[in-house]
Design a protein around this motif. Structure first.
Motif, PDB file in Angstrom:
ATOM      1  N   VAL A 149     -28.854   2.243  -7.131  1.00  0.00           N
ATOM      2  CA  VAL A 149     -27.859   1.175  -7.209  1.00  0.00           C
ATOM      3  C   VAL A 149     -26.941   1.272  -5.989  1.00  0.00           C
ATOM      4  N   GLU A 150     -26.860   0.189  -5.205  1.00  0.00           N
ATOM      5  CA  GLU A 150     -25.971   0.129  -4.045  1.00  0.00           C
ATOM      6  C   GLU A 150     -25.174  -1.169  -4.098  1.00  0.00           C
ATOM      7  N   PHE A 151     -24.064  -1.210  -3.321  1.00  0.00           N
ATOM      8  CA  PHE A 151     -23.152  -2.353  -3.392  1.00  0.00           C
ATOM      9  C   PHE A 151     -22.909  -2.950  -2.010  1.00  0.00           C
ATOM     10  N   GLY A 152     -22.963  -4.274  -1.944  1.00  0.00           N
ATOM     11  CA  GLY A 152     -22.621  -5.013  -0.743  1.00  0.00           C
ATOM     12  C   GLY A 152     -21.769  -6.212  -1.126  1.00  0.00           C
ATOM     13  N   GLY A 153     -21.764  -7.239  -0.282  1.00  0.00           N
ATOM     14  CA  GLY A 153     -20.999  -8.439  -0.603  1.00  0.00           C
ATOM     15  C   GLY A 153     -19.618  -8.430  -0.001  1.00  0.00           C
ATOM     16  N   SER A 154     -18.960  -9.576  -0.085  1.00  0.00           N
ATOM     17  CA  SER A 154     -17.661  -9.757   0.567  1.00  0.00           C
ATOM     18  C   SER A 154     -16.554  -8.918  -0.044  1.00  0.00           C
ATOM     19  N   SER A 170     -24.630   6.684   5.572  1.00  0.00           N
ATOM     20  CA  SER A 170     -24.508   7.245   4.226  1.00  0.00           C
ATOM     21  C   SER A 170     -23.753   6.337   3.262  1.00  0.00           C
ATOM     22  N   SER A 171     -23.164   5.249   3.757  1.00  0.00           N
ATOM     23  CA  SER A 171     -22.341   4.383   2.906  1.00  0.00           C
ATOM     24  C   SER A 171     -23.206   3.484   2.036  1.00  0.00           C
ATOM     25  N   THR A 172     -22.661   3.077   0.898  1.00  0.00           N
ATOM     26  CA  THR A 172     -23.397   2.181   0.012  1.00  0.00           C
ATOM     27  C   THR A 172     -23.590   0.811   0.639  1.00  0.00           C
ATOM     28  N   GLN A 173     -22.663   0.397   1.494  1.00  0.00           N
ATOM     29  CA  GLN A 173     -22.798  -0.904   2.158  1.00  0.00           C
ATOM     30  C   GLN A 173     -24.007  -0.917   3.092  1.00  0.00           C
ATOM     31  N   HIS A 174     -24.190   0.139   3.862  1.00  0.00           N
ATOM     32  CA  HIS A 174     -25.336   0.210   4.772  1.00  0.00           C
ATOM     33  C   HIS A 174     -26.645   0.297   3.985  1.00  0.00           C
ATOM     34  N   LYS A 175     -26.641   1.081   2.923  1.00  0.00           N
ATOM     35  CA  LYS A 175     -27.859   1.224   2.114  1.00  0.00           C
ATOM     36  C   LYS A 175     -28.232  -0.094   1.449  1.00  0.00           C
ATOM     37  N   SER A 176     -27.243  -0.847   0.977  1.00  0.00           N
ATOM     38  CA  SER A 176     -27.540  -2.139   0.358  1.00  0.00           C
ATOM     39  C   SER A 176     -28.108  -3.102   1.389  1.00  0.00           C
ATOM     40  N   TYR A 177     -27.581  -3.055   2.606  1.00  0.00           N
ATOM     41  CA  TYR A 177     -28.099  -3.899   3.697  1.00  0.00           C
ATOM     42  C   TYR A 177     -29.573  -3.587   3.943  1.00  0.00           C
ATOM     43  N   ASP A 178     -29.907  -2.306   4.040  1.00  0.00           N
ATOM     44  CA  ASP A 178     -31.292  -1.912   4.306  1.00  0.00           C
ATOM     45  C   ASP A 178     -32.220  -2.322   3.167  1.00  0.00           C
ATOM     46  N   LEU A 179     -31.758  -2.172   1.934  1.00  0.00           N
ATOM     47  CA  LEU A 179     -32.591  -2.541   0.787  1.00  0.00           C
ATOM     48  C   LEU A 179     -32.863  -4.045   0.765  1.00  0.00           C
ATOM     49  N   LEU A 180     -31.836  -4.848   1.027  1.00  0.00           N
ATOM     50  CA  LEU A 180     -32.022  -6.303   1.030  1.00  0.00           C
ATOM     51  C   LEU A 180     -32.955  -6.736   2.157  1.00  0.00           C
ATOM     52  N   ALA A 181     -32.796  -6.110   3.334  1.00  0.00           N
ATOM     53  CA  ALA A 181     -33.692  -6.439   4.447  1.00  0.00           C
ATOM     54  C   ALA A 181     -35.126  -6.023   4.129  1.00  0.00           C
ATOM     55  N   LYS A 182     -35.285  -4.903   3.463  1.00  0.00           N
ATOM     56  CA  LYS A 182     -36.611  -4.420   3.088  1.00  0.00           C
ATOM     57  C   LYS A 182     -37.271  -5.315   2.048  1.00  0.00           C
ATOM     58  N   GLY A 183     -36.484  -5.786   1.095  1.00  0.00           N
ATOM     59  CA  GLY A 183     -37.055  -6.570   0.007  1.00  0.00           C
ATOM     60  C   GLY A 183     -37.179  -8.055   0.285  1.00  0.00           C
ATOM     61  N   PHE A 184     -36.238  -8.602   1.086  1.00  0.00           N
ATOM     62  CA  PHE A 184     -36.186 -10.055   1.253  1.00  0.00           C
ATOM     63  C   PHE A 184     -36.261 -10.515   2.712  1.00  0.00           C
ATOM     64  N   GLY A 185     -36.315  -9.597   3.667  1.00  0.00           N
ATOM     65  CA  GLY A 185     -36.358  -9.974   5.076  1.00  0.00           C
ATOM     66  C   GLY A 185     -35.001  -9.832   5.740  1.00  0.00           C
ATOM     67  N   PRO A 186     -34.983  -9.732   7.072  1.00  0.00           N
ATOM     68  CA  PRO A 186     -33.719  -9.486   7.790  1.00  0.00           C
ATOM     69  C   PRO A 186     -32.701 -10.607   7.640  1.00  0.00           C
ATOM     70  N   GLY A 187     -33.179 -11.845   7.467  1.00  0.00           N
ATOM     71  CA  GLY A 187     -32.252 -12.964   7.368  1.00  0.00           C
ATOM     72  C   GLY A 187     -31.445 -13.000   6.098  1.00  0.00           C
TER      73      GLY A 187
END
Length: 738
Positions: free
Chosen positions: A159-164, A400-417
């Motif tokens: 579980v990771e967190f991103g968003g505004s 190591s931050s949850t924001q960076h990890k969430s970014y990588d997971l979203l790019a991995k699952g849905f593409g960089p855009g």
């Protein structure tokens, strides 16, 4: 100026106890206000008038549900499993039910119902929307949301967190910043040759920065302020506070080394001479920072004024608290015989051996010492040609931050855009009610046909159907040039259906906002550079009554700026040495960094220029040879300028390892800028140019000489030194209290 500062310092020395008490009282009162009555610090970089901000303002007013902060909860299934299995779905569902009960949460989207799951079913996300804009979401609500996801974590789900609403707070005072202050103390001890003398600039600077920064925090109760503003005020206030005090304390100890010198007179004379340079250089810093308001960006204006106020406090501390503390120390600051500062020279002072050697080397081969540094700096500046501006995305947060990890997971699952999600906001107030649905449908269709768009989400609207929002996902990431091109293309050609019907459409979102801010600041950069250059020419012409010296100083400053930006681009944009400086990912340079760097480094460069060249001019106008004046000036002030630059480097360098990518890049830019400007430009290029110019360096047209007011910063009009000491036998003070 020197005469007035001399009289002022004599007054301060007589009332030293009261002066110290007033400053301590101010620290307690203003500190108390700043700690107890501070306002909220914003993480948003709003620019009124740009398209993305107009859209955000419209949503806040007409569609507040769409303007609220969002925490994007990203899930990754355990290895060998998917999010579709009953156990995983149940664990995520339990966590989202708990999330719905978190205070200030108004909506929770379940990925199993909304379909926000990757094709291989291993990664998904749920948007948790709050009832207020991102910067107003309480930290307690974010913490509660994190705890609400414990059932998912217990099931082995990542579980990771991103968003505004998940932007991490900026924190200072970590080990790196503390080490920077310790290094500054060590430099002071070496430069001044006394632990007592070394502690004075540090203590007085801490008093000044405490008043300045806590005062800024109190003002944040009434004015919206970014967290970067307070950190910048801290960085600059501490650095210039130590440096300004160092200039005066160093001059005082140099004078005390002379036999028969009087403590009271020495304090007043140091305040009058070094203090004049402090006033001139400090006011230049303040004006340069205040000039950031000319850019027309509110958050940058507040940032500049906050830092300027803190620097102004540092100037006042140097001119009042420092002389008072020197008076309290009295004879204890007089160098003992045998120390370097106590050695006599032909001029009656204490020039440093390395300064003499360096000054003579530069004046013997000035062309070599000019061409080699200039060529080297132009090479360092070369990457600046590829400068791209933007605002940091979650990819630039620490790995190591949850924001960076969430970014990588979203790019991995849905593409960089997917991390560059945009929205098209349609204002339909002036569109006939019966046409609104068709206009929005046509808008969505046009947007979907753009070659840079990967997917388009179904439109949503407010209750009155006067504002509609169409979401879209680009094919490329937030920092890609193709994404920026797509935004401009949509604005130019993709919203025609709305405008043709009488409405207004805006392309917005975090990515569009970054593009807008970058464009605004890029357009304002030439004007700001012109203001700074004209300001430098006027101020230095006033200080040194010369035409060529100010011109040389400005050209050197521009060279320092170019080289600093080149280094920033090389490290942060191209990610060279990224591991050394803990740069998480290559990204465009922070949009407001060039403007900020120009304003701050200009002021700091003028510090060294005024302090160094004023000593050269002082010797030249007392009948010295032009080249000997250069050697004398470097020998007398080179050690202090070196110490001041190392102190600033230590203070700014401590912020390079801050987790926040904005603070990190600012700290790096200022560290490199100070090193280049002090050691390469001021201590090498400047004396080389002066040696080549000779006495012509001090030429000024007669009409200009008659026009310019006489600003005495060398102390030429001060009364002669007393022949005999006036101090009392008391070694603990400068004399009886007045």
């Amino acid at each position: 100026m020197a005469g007035r500062l001399y009289a002022w310092a004599r007054w301060v020395v007589r009332r030293r106890g009261r002066v110290v008490a007033v400053w301590l009282l101010m620290l307690v009162v203003i500190g108390g206000l700043g700690i107890t009555l501070h306002g909220k610090i914003s993480t948003e970089f709003d620019v009124p008038g740009v398209e993305s901000q107009q859209a955000q303002d419209l949503l806040k007013k007409q569609f507040p549900e769409a303007a609220g902060g969002v925490s994007r909860v990203v899930f990754e299934a355990p290895e060998g499993d998917t999010l579709a299995t009953p156990e995983v779905r149940a664990a995520i569902g339990a966590g989202l039910k708990r999330a719905a009960r978190v205070p200030h949460v108004i909506q929770v989207a379940d990925p199993s119902k909304t379909g926000t799951v990757s094709r291989d079913r291993t990664i998904g996300y749920a948007d948790v929307r709050y009832d207020d804009i991102p910067q107003n979401v309480p930290e307690s609500s974010k913490d509660d949301l994190s705890r609400a996801m414990d059932p998912a974590r217990d099931a082995g789900i990542t579980v990771e967190f991103g968003g505004s609403a998940s932007t991490p707070p900026v924190e200072v005072g970590g080990p790196a910043e503390v080490i920077g202050v310790v290094v500054a103390f060590v430099v002071l001890a070496v430069a001044l040759g006394s632990l007592l003398a070394a502690g004075m600039p540090l203590v007085t600077a801490l008093v000044g920065v405490g008043i300045g920064v806590l005062g800024v925090q109190f003002v944040s109760r009434f004015i919206e302020m970014t967290n970067t503003a307070t950190v910048l005020a801290l960085m600059l206030g501490l650095a210039v506070g130590i440096d300004y005090a160092l200039f005066i304390v160093s001059r005082h100890r140099e004078q005390l080394a002379e036999p028969g010198s009087d403590v009271r007179d020495s304090i007043a004379r140091a305040t009058a001479t070094a203090g004049s340079a402090v006033v001139f250089a400090g006011v230049t810093v303040v004006v340069a920072l205040a000039a950031l308001s000319a850019v027309g960006v509110p958050f940058l204006t507040v940032m500049g004024l906050a830092a300027a106020a803190t620097v102004l406090v540092a100037i006042l501390v140097a001119l009042s608290l420092v002389p008072a503390v020197l008076a309290l120390a009295g004879e204890r600051l007089r160098p003992r015989r045998g120390r370097v500062l106590g050695r006599r020279s032909a001029e009656g002072g204490a020039p440093g051996a390395w300064g003499l050697a360096w000054g003579r080397a530069v004046t013997r081969a000035p062309l070599l010492f000019l061409l080699v540094p200039v060529v080297a700096l132009l090479a360092v500046a070369a990457p600046a040609h590829g400068l791209r501006l933007g605002l940091p995305s979650n990819e630039t947060q620490p790995v190591s931050s949850t924001q960076h990890k969430s970014y990588d997971l979203l790019a991995k699952g849905f593409g960089p855009g997917f991390n560059a999600t945009l929205i098209v906001v349609a204002d339909l107030h002036d569109v006939p009610t019966g046409q609104r649905a068709g206009v929005v449908k046509q808008l969505a269709g046009t947007v979907a046909k753009d070659p840079g768009v990967a997917t388009v989400t179904p439109p949503t609207a407010n209750k009155e159907r006067t504002v509609s929002v169409v979401g879209l996902v680009p094919k490329t990431g937030p920092d890609a040039t193709a994404t920026s091109d797509m935004v401009h293309r949509l604005r130019d050609h993709g919203t025609g259906a709305v405008t043709a019907a009488g409405g207004t459409a805006y392309v917005a979102g975090a990515t569009a906002g970054a593009i807008d801010v970058s464009g605004k600041l890029s357009d304002a950069l030439p004007l700001f550079v012109a203001i700074i250059v004209v300001l430098a020419l006027l101020l230095l012409c006033l200080a040194f009554r010369s035409v060529l010296v100010p011109l040389k100083a400005v050209l050197g400053f521009l060279l320092s700026i170019a080289a600093s930006l080149g280094a920033v681009v090389w490290v942060f944009q191209y990610s060279h040495l990224g591991g050394v400086f803990q740069v998480a990912a290559p990204a465009p340079v922070v949009a407001f960094l060039p403007v900020l760097l120009i304003g701050v480094l200009f002021g700091l460069a003028m510090d060294y220029e005024v302090f160094l060249v004023s000593r050269i001019r002082e010797h030249y106008h007392h009948g010295g040879d032009a080249r000997e004046a250069i050697v004398h000036g470097i020998a007398r002030s080179g050690r202090v300028v070196t110490a001041a630059a190392l102190i600033m480097t230590a203070v700014f360098g401590g912020f390079i390892f801050n987790h926040d990518p904005i603070i990190k890049s600012i700290g790096f830019a200022l560290t490199v800028g100070v090193l280049i400007d002090a050691f390469v430009v001021r201590l090498t290029v400047v004396p080389a140019v002066l040696a080549l110019l000779g006495r012509h360096a001090w030429w000024v047209p007669r009409w200009l000489d008659r026009t310019l007011p006489n600003v005495d910063i060398e102390g030429a009009d001060l009364p002669p030194r007393p022949d005999a000491p006036l101090a009392t036998k008391d070694t603990g003070a400068a004399g009886p209290r007045g």
